[in-house]
Structure formats: C-alpha cells, structure tokens
Write a protein that holds these residues in place. Structure first.
Motif: not given
Length: 522
Positions: A8, A16, A50, A496-497, A499-501, A503
C-alpha cells in the motif's frame, strides 16, 4: 533493479494517490503501478504493508541529538525530580570515566520537576566534582553545568553575560550553573566540543541508525556553527564514517555575518542551505517574545530587532541563502512579518523565509501572510504542546493559548507548511518521533489528556504529506518527498497502516524497514 509488489504505497503526490508496486533503478524510482503488471519472479513482496516516501525532519538538531543519544534523558516519564535526575546521571555510561569525559543529559523542564526549580551547580556537584557535567534544558536554549564544567568554560563570578544570554548566580554572586539562552549555553558547549572533535564525529556517525529507525532519510540541521569547528566539516567527516541521512545545514547568522564566502551548495547528500536567526527564546522558559506578559510580568526576550533582522535578510539575499527564523512568541512573529512581508522573494525553488515554530498566530497574522509579497514557509512542532501542555496553560493567556499551534490554519495559508521535531528540544523521551508529532497534529491531545484547540486538527494524509512532500519543497530536498518516477528510491515500511489505525495508535507506529536509493539501510 529491485521491484516491489503487493504494497500500500503512498506516492506523496497528494492525499489520495496509492499504488501497489514500484521499480527502483540506479537509486531512483523508474516506474509505479499495480502488482498485476509485474511478472518479475524476484520482485520483493511487501505483504500488503504501508509504504511512505522517506520521512523528512526539516527542523532538528542532529549535533544535539548525537550528544543526547550517548547522554541521559532527564525527561518524563522516568525523571520527575532533581533526585531522579541525579540518579539517572549516575547511571550514565560516562560516569566514573575520569576528568576528560563529560557526563551529559538533556530534556529537563523545571516546571515538571517535583521541586519546581531549576537544578543548580550544587545539585550536579553531588554527582561529581571531578567530571564535567552538562545538561540541556528541554528547549535546548538553556542548560546547567557543574563546577568542573564551569571551570573548563572559564566561567567565574565576574564573567560578563554574553550578548543575548544570561549566566545565573546565587545571591552571594557565585555562578549557580544555569546558562540561560543559546549564547550562554554555547560557553559550555564550546568547552565540551573543544575537548574531543573526533568524539563528536563518532557520536554523529553513531546517530545515523537513530534516524533510520524513525524512517527519517533527510534532516535540516538548524544550528550550524563555525566555532569551535565548522559544522560542514563535522558532517563531511561523519558521512565518511557512515552517517546516511541527507542533510541541509543552516548556519547561525551571528557566526557567519562577516563571512562573504558562505554560499549555498547543491550536493544531494550534504548541502549548505541557509542561515538561522533567533528572534526569541521558548514559551516554557518564559523567554518567547510575547505581546502579553507572562505571569511574572515579563514579556520574554527579543534577541533580534528590526534593524538586525533586515541585515540578516540582506545577507541571505546577497548569498542566495534561505533564512530560517526562530520565533515562538506572537510579538516575535509579528516583527518578522512587519519587517519582511513587502520584500521581494529572492529564491524561486523554495520559500525565501522560513518561520520556525510560529507557535502563536492570530487571525491578523494569517491574513498578513496571505497578503504578503514574500514567499514564506511555516515549520511547526505539535509535539511541544503534546509534551508541555501544562507550561503553555500556565504561561499563556487564554487568548494566546487559543492561538497556539494552529496547524490547520497554517496549512490553509499560501505559505508552504511542514511538521518537524526541533529535537531534542522538548521534554519527551522520543523527541523526534514523527508519529508522536503526527498524533498530536491529528488528535490535538497532549500526553496529560488535555485537548488543545481541536478545531486545528488535520487529517492523517495531510500530516503524512507534512513529513514527506511538503518539507522536501521547503528544505530543498528536490529528489525526495514522493515515490514517483525520477524521485529518490527512499522509502519506509510501517509496522501498521497509518491511514486506517485508530488515531490513538498513531503515536505507537514504528518503522519496520527504511530504504535509501533502493537499498535497505534499516
């Protein structure tokens, strides 16, 4: 020619754009796209992790960090009193090594110590009177030394204050070990550095892994010096010894003002980029130059007046250098804008003037930046309010506090914008963790749980751009900041990602791998 698939990969073009595969050749990205287009059986599988462009800390103090890494962290959460500090310094590997070895520490903040006072020469002398001891305050402007350090620096009861600095004294006139502001601290640093140049080179080279494990591939050295030796030589020798991060050096203006030969250089690994001007001190040290007084009734210190600032800008323009101006207080920032906003920029490839910290910004200042002829950059550090919330609440008026670290507002001006650490100049054990800084910018939450001006929060993709693409444009790292064809093959793989974990987990992210020029370096 390594090819990477199944990642990713955040390209850094915008908020984006992601790809899943890329190819690096001769140190640079040559292709990005999708894994389905790759047939190379030797392609490196990223296992859906990522990937970000290599991170850039465009305002930091690598020489100080090199010192700190072999020194002792005198910061929360482990050091909370002078007794704790004494115990920690006794555990230094340097302790007991003899009179030629300095015991070093960093990060104390008297407001966070149980005694609520600055440690003194007597406190440090309880540790040793035969070894010199030097400890940075959290802001890295001020410091303390023991009697041996004062002796080596030639500081006595009659030593005059240096311009812009203050030597502390007990009531009986004896130096109390407190060296307030940069000019005073430099008296101790010069004594320390003069003792072992090779030791400084070794410390710098050894600090390389620290940056790489944080994913930092490029840095801005904001305290370039001519004395006791040239910082460029220090970096050149450190690079020969294995220091890997790309580096831009900004020389302290007071040391180079008469040097007509200081010119920008364009080497990708190591370059002279600009000059550094100090307008004021720090908020937690009550020396930031503010329009409203501190509870003590003082307004802080103004280290550079309008005349001197104009001289510094004229010098930078003549030498074709960038100016990075330290300004934390609102009076200091306002002075910069009033002196420079109508000036014509002299650099086209990056902002001519960087305002460092920009800690307190009013709406009128933001408007003035947008209307200015000058091209500015705003480089700020949310990790300060993360670690020093109590100090800011105590020292600032409610109005000033509401104008503190307006990250979203900065980002929405026409000025270039970046996040950075100013490490190790904040009382936190990981002062240059990009992910603690990103956490603070995104959540606006301090370590004590206080939420600071939540309307100034920014989204994660913007915070990532503020550590990649945007600082590359500000600091002159033209080959970095993106993972697109033509850019350096410098990137990090995260554990880890981001963009998705949730905050809350942002501050706990770690770098699994760092690559430079298509080669794994961590």
């Amino acid at each position: 020619m390594p090819t990477f698939i199944n990642g990713k990969i955040f390209t850094g073009i915008d908020q984006t754009t992601f790809v899943s595969a890329m190819t690096i050749e001769d140190g640079h990205v040559t292709w990005v796209g999708e894994s389905s287009d790759i047939t190379d059986p030797n392609a490196i599988d990223l296992h859906a992790k990522t990937v970000l462009p290599g991170l850039i800390d465009v305002h930091t103090h690598p020489k100080y960090i090199a010192d700190a890494l072999h020194g002792v962290a005198c910061t929360p959460p482990n050091v909370n009193s002078i007794k704790d500090m004494q115990a920690a310094l006794r555990q230094s590997p340097a302790f007991g090594k003899g009179p030629d070895t300095w015991i070093e520490g960093w990060g104390f903040d008297e407001t966070k110590l149980a005694e609520h006072r600055t440690p003194t020469v007597d406190d440090l002398d309880e540790i040793s009177t035969t070894q010199p001891i030097f400890v940075y305050r959290s802001d890295c402007h001020s410091s303390i030394g023991n009697s041996k350090a004062l002796e080596l620096a030639g500081i006595t009861a009659t030593t005059p204050d240096p311009v812009g600095g203050f030597i502390g004294h007990f009531d009986d006139g004896r130096p109390n070990g407190y060296m307030k502001e940069v000019a005073a601290t430099q008296l101790l640093i010069k004594a320390k550095s003069a003792q072992s140049y090779q030791g400084d080179v070794d410390n710098m080279a050894n600090s390389s892994r620290h940056y790489l494990q944080n994913g930092i591939v490029a840095i801005g050295e904001m305290m370039g010096r001519i004395r006791p030796y040239d910082s460029l030589k220090l970096y050149q020798d450190a690079v020969k010894a294995g220091f890997k991060p790309k580096s831009s050096i900004y020389y302290v203006y007071d040391e180079v003002a008469s040097n007509a030969n200081l010119k920008p250089t364009n080497d990708d690994q190591l370059r002279i980029a600009g000059i550094k001007v100090f307008m004021d001190g720090s908020i937690s040290g009550e020396t930031a130059y503010n329009q409203q007084p501190y509870p003590s009734g003082q307004n802080g210190v103004c280290l550079t007046d309008a005349t001197k600032l104009k001289q510094a800008v004229t010098y930078a323009k003549q030498q074709h250098l960038q100016v990075a101006i330290h300004a934390m207080g609102d009076a200091a920032i306002q002075l910069i804008l009033d002196v420079t906003d109508k000036m014509q920029p002299w650099l086209s490839d990056r902002p001519s003037i960087r305002i460092e910290h920009a800690s307190i910004l009013s709406n009128q200042m933001l408007k003035q930046i947008n209307m200015a002829t000058m091209n500015y950059a705003l480089v700020t550090q949310p990790i300060f309010f993360f670690a020093e919330d109590e100090s800011y609440r105590h020292y600032l008026s409610p109005q000033q506090f509401n104008e503190a670290y307006r990250v979203k507002s900065m980002m929405n001006t026409k000025a270039e914008f970046a996040l950075s650490s100013d490490a190790p100049c904040t009382p936190w054990a990981e002062p240059d963790s990009p992910f603690v800084n990103i956490y603070a910018a995104v959540t606006r939450t301090a370590v004590n749980g206080d939420v600071v001006n939540p309307e100034e929060a920014i989204p994660v993709p913007d915070a990532v751009l503020a550590y990649t693409n945007w600082p590359a444009r500000i600091g002159g790292f033209s080959e970095n900041g993106q993972l697109t064809p033509g850019y350096a093959g410098d990137f990090v793989v995260l554990d880890r990602d981001i963009f998705s974990v949730p905050h809350e987990e942002l501050k706990d992210i770690r770098v699994a791998e760092t690559w430079m020029g298509g080669e794994q370096v961590y």
